[in-house]
Motif scaffolding. Structure first.
Motif, short mmCIF file in Angstrom:
data_model
loop_
_atom_site.label_atom_id
_atom_site.label_comp_id
_atom_site.label_asym_id
_atom_site.label_seq_id
_atom_site.Cartn_x
_atom_site.Cartn_y
_atom_site.Cartn_z
N LYS A 97 5.04 -12.08 13.13
CA LYS A 97 5.89 -11.25 13.98
C LYS A 97 5.51 -11.35 15.45
N LYS A 142 3.79 -1.20 18.17
CA LYS A 142 4.53 -2.45 17.94
C LYS A 142 4.24 -2.99 16.53
N HIS A 158 4.12 -10.61 8.36
CA HIS A 158 4.98 -9.77 7.52
C HIS A 158 5.35 -10.54 6.25
N ARG A 170 6.33 -0.93 14.18
CA ARG A 170 7.77 -1.26 14.27
C ARG A 170 8.09 -2.52 13.48
N LYS A 171 7.19 -3.49 13.47
CA LYS A 171 7.43 -4.75 12.78
C LYS A 171 7.45 -4.59 11.26
N THR A 193 2.65 -5.64 6.06
CA THR A 193 2.52 -5.99 7.48
C THR A 193 1.05 -5.89 7.82
#
Length: 353
Positions: A200, A37, A220, A40-41, A164
């Motif tokens: 996020k 996860k 992010h 992905r962000k 990130t």
């Protein structure tokens, strides 16, 4: 991409007897659902270059390698993690490189391939920095990287490289804190004047090994094409540091610390130039207000070159102030006298006898 069969991250931890070191503020994220996860962000990594900061046993590293990222470089300070990371590097052939070193000392421009460089005004390059940061370096590291963004150096000499990263939840909340928020601080302004910054999602502390007493925010950052304050980073940082020194008091108290105690005229000049209310409080200031203060201070520093180096907390400057009080006052008086009308033009003419 699918990785070949490998020991799980937990098995790597047990195989190499890896324990988190408290002095390095290490906390492992072993849950692959969460590591995927986080990745992905960061956005699409297809064909891109990824630098991971502090991979540890390699949980997030595996999630990155499972994408279509073309090249991955991990920067790890703790030598104990290198053998486990080498297993991953061997399994993915030439896609992954390990750099043993301190990220605070790493020259990012030396590890990013030239082929990823794009003009600053273009879309962000396909370069991504991802990491589960130790709490003890997270704030100094992001301030260092914000300065690189402002100077378009390091990883940001390749364009508007995105970040990130994980931070202690409270620090993450400060980064995105809006105007008048109790969390609004120097770090809020420093992040927001250079980037679009967002949280996020949050990770509960119990998801880490060992579990910290606080939760974690995944933040992010996307650098702006034009910063919201168009002045050198150190100028903006100094003004923000002083403005938020007394967060709950009126800003006239904070602004006064920018100048020697025997030059209160400069504090008044700051408010005259910026057209701000001295009774305002730091969290209430909008970005345009901070911009006005920074520009006013910059103009004063241009008139008095010694002002920028003045530090009211420094013993050195306290001694210099005592020894050079007359010099400082004379410099101020000279500036005032320049603006006064010439007394020779106002002589009284005696009548002729």
């Amino acid at each position: 991409m699918r990785l070949p069969p490998l020991p799980t991250v937990s098995e790597i931890v047990h195989l190499y007897q890896l324990t988190a070191r408290k002095q390095l503020a290490q906390n492992f994220l072993l849950d692959m659902n969460l590591t995927r996860k986080v990745v992905r962000k960061a956005g699409s990594l297809n064909g891109g270059f990824v630098c991971e900061v502090g991979p540890g046993p390699g949980g997030i590293t595996r999630a990155i390698l499972s994408t279509d990222a073309k090249q991955v470089v991990v920067v790890e300070k703790d030598r104990r993690f290198i053998p486990g990371l080498q297993l991953l590097a061997d399994a993915c052939e030439d896609r992954m490189k390990i750099v043993h070193g301190d990220i605070l000392q790493t020259k990012m421009e030396q590890i990013i391939p030239e082929t990823y460089r794009v003009p600053w005004e273009d879309k962000p390059p396909n370069v991504h920095i991802i990491g589960n940061l130790p709490f003890n370096i997270s704030t100094p590291l992001i301030v260092q990287w914000l300065e690189d963004m402002a100077c378009q150096s390091g990883a940001w000499s390749y364009g508007r490289t995105k970040l990130t990263l994980t931070f202690q939840k409270e620090v993450a909340q400060r980064m995105v804190a809006p105007i008048s928020s109790d969390m609004r601080c120097r770090l809020s302004v420093m992040c927001q004047y250079l980037c679009d910054v967002s949280i996020k999602f949050e990770i509960p502390g119990k998801a880490f090994t060992p579990a910290p007493k606080v939760d974690v925010g995944v933040v992010h950052f996307v650098p702006l094409v034009k910063p919201r304050i168009n002045l050198p980073f150190k100028m903006v940082e100094k003004v923000c540091r002083h403005v938020f020194h007394y967060r709950q008091k009126m800003i006239k108290h904070s602004i006064a610390t920018l100048f020697p105690v025997d030059m209160p005229e400069l504090t008044a000049e700051m408010f005259e130039r910026s057209d701000l209310d001295p009774s305002s409080r730091p969290p209430e200031l909008k970005m345009r207000d901070i911009n006005r203060l920074c520009n006013a201070y910059n103009e004063i520093c241009q008139q008095h070159s010694f002002i920028f180096d003045f530090d009211y907390r420094s013993r050195k400057h306290a001694k210099l102030l005592r020894r050079g009080r007359n010099t400082l006052t004379e410099q101020l008086e000279e500036r005032i006298l320049v603006d006064l009308p010439d007394s020779s033009n106002h002589s009284v003419e005696m009548p002729a006898s």
